[in-house]
Design a protein around this motif. Sequence first.
Motif, short mmCIF file in Angstrom:
data_model
loop_
_atom_site.label_atom_id
_atom_site.label_comp_id
_atom_site.label_asym_id
_atom_site.label_seq_id
_atom_site.Cartn_x
_atom_site.Cartn_y
_atom_site.Cartn_z
N GLU A 249 0.84 -1.21 0.00
CA GLU A 249 0.00 0.00 0.00
C GLU A 249 0.87 1.25 0.00
OE1 GLU A 249 0.01 -2.43 2.11
OE2 GLU A 249 -1.89 -3.49 1.80
N HIS A 250 1.94 1.20 0.76
CA HIS A 250 2.81 2.37 0.89
C HIS A 250 3.67 2.54 -0.35
CE1 HIS A 250 1.37 0.85 4.63
NE2 HIS A 250 1.47 2.07 5.14
N ILE B 149 1.40 4.31 -2.73
CA ILE B 149 1.32 5.77 -2.50
C ILE B 149 2.60 6.43 -3.01
CG2 ILE B 149 1.25 7.54 -0.69
CD1 ILE B 149 -0.48 5.42 0.87
N THR C 165 -5.64 6.80 0.73
CA THR C 165 -6.48 5.66 1.12
C THR C 165 -5.67 4.37 0.96
OG1 THR C 165 -8.47 6.79 0.38
CG2 THR C 165 -8.62 4.40 0.64
N LEU C 166 -5.61 3.60 2.03
CA LEU C 166 -4.98 2.28 1.97
C LEU C 166 -6.09 1.27 1.72
CD1 LEU C 166 -2.86 2.49 5.27
CD2 LEU C 166 -2.22 3.30 2.98
N THR C 167 -5.87 0.35 0.82
CA THR C 167 -6.86 -0.71 0.66
C THR C 167 -6.49 -1.90 1.54
OG1 THR C 167 -5.75 -1.72 -1.22
CG2 THR C 167 -7.41 -0.05 -1.71
N LYS D 104 -3.81 -3.52 9.02
CA LYS D 104 -4.19 -2.22 8.43
C LYS D 104 -3.97 -1.10 9.44
CE LYS D 104 -4.65 -3.11 5.11
NZ LYS D 104 -3.72 -3.19 3.95
N GLU E 225 -0.48 -0.29 9.44
CA GLU E 225 -0.16 0.42 8.19
C GLU E 225 -0.59 1.88 8.20
OE1 GLU E 225 -0.04 -3.44 5.20
OE2 GLU E 225 -1.54 -1.89 4.85
N VAL F 188 -9.07 4.04 5.13
CA VAL F 188 -8.93 2.61 4.84
C VAL F 188 -10.21 2.13 4.16
CG1 VAL F 188 -8.80 0.30 5.87
CG2 VAL F 188 -7.36 2.14 6.76
N HIS G 264 -3.94 -1.06 -4.81
CA HIS G 264 -3.22 -1.17 -3.54
C HIS G 264 -3.33 0.07 -2.66
CE1 HIS G 264 -2.07 -4.96 -5.01
NE2 HIS G 264 -1.46 -4.45 -6.06
N ALA G 265 -3.52 1.23 -3.27
CA ALA G 265 -3.75 2.45 -2.50
C ALA G 265 -4.15 3.55 -3.47
CB ALA G 265 -2.52 2.88 -1.71
#
Length: 395
Positions: free
Chosen positions: A155-156, A159, A176-178, A222, A225, A242, A251-252
């Motif tokens: 996720e990072h 981003i 937004t993190l998925t 999460k 994260e 999230v 992924h984000a």
Amino acid sequence: MATPRSIAVLGATGSVGASALDVIARHPQRMRATILAAGSNVDALLALCRTHRPDHAVIADQTCFQALRDGLLESGLPTRAHAGDAALAELVASDACDTVVAAIVGAAGLDSTLAAARSGKRLLLANKESLVLAGELVMAAARDAGAEVIPIDSEHSAIFQCLPDGRMHRGVRAITLTASGGPFRGRSRAELEAVTPEQAVAHPKWSMGPKISVDSATLMNKGLEVIEAHHLFGLPADRIDVVVHPQSLVHALVEFDDGSTLAQMGLPDMRTALAVGLGWPERIDSGVGRLDLRAHGQLEFEAPDEATFPCLTLARQAMESGGTAPATLNAANEVAVSAFLERRIRFLDIASVVEGALAALPQTPATSLEALRDADEQARRVAHAALPRYARSSS
Ligand code: NAD
Ligand code: MG
């Protein structure tokens, strides 16, 4: 051609370690694994040394040193054997590597992550627990020493890839993190009463080590994260969202002030994020297949069920409390997850153990590494002491 990158793979025998070595081996002209480090599995480390022929092999468990040294000699390898955390930190800081893949699991990765940051290395950071525990210190050390931190958590990494030159920007409104939702998405608390470690580690989309697989099932992953994103990108909690996305292809997302939202997509395979970090700013082959959206049909998004999976809420609360609270959360979670994997407590007890530790140990300001290590130790003690309360006969 520039000199090849010399890479330390910490946690080489783990899931991320294997993905890193797979990508590195695809680019023999550009990079080489010069240091391989693992916890206590000498045979697995020796097998990797025979394949990748690093200059140094490090085993954290001191009692394994002789077996490692003898095994390297028997294999006729020039690789030098080392043991212990101090030896690892020293090697990471030395000129034996210019890039460090930090993929040890848990707070055990903090010393080597910090050593990489302080010595100004390119730091490919998978070990999210070190940021949860000591994010300010790690990021400040990296800034002071000019270390380039490239996130590996998918996720990072997403981003990082959506931001111009990988850096936070004034025009970013939110990120937004998925979350896949894990193997128990859609279940009620009653349906979670009797779930087993085998069910919890059977992640529907990602193949990962046992600890992070359980964290994904509780949604603690999460939560960790969100804290990780806060430190990496310098955003407050209310700008880190999230969303559950069961297909794990997006992924984000990064939302900009002008109403534009960028998303990063790809198959759920950590080799993409590792290739981004290893090759950056160039794009290099990772071995990951192409994303064919026609083959996947629908992409779904939904809100996380924080009532059933309270660990995400606990992590957000710890982040808002600040100080030593995230260190307490992380340490209690490590103890609880191990106890669950050993069938000493039930799945739902994980959140209770963490909540209990947070309540028992009110946060204090965390200005020094000593204060954070102290909080980590105290939380482990409190969590261990709580385990018998949840004890159950093993199934
Ligand atoms: P894993 O359990 O598969 O591997 C862990 C590695 O750490 C092993 O090589 C082990 O020998 C080593 N290790 C354990 N304790 C150690 C110690 N005390 N000292 C030195 N080495 C030690 O774990 P993983 O799934 O590869 O995850 C590694 C890290 O990456 C975790 O922080 C995890 O949250 C993060 N991460 C993993 C994934 C994934 O897809 N697996 C994705 C994102 C982030
Ligand atoms: Mg992740």
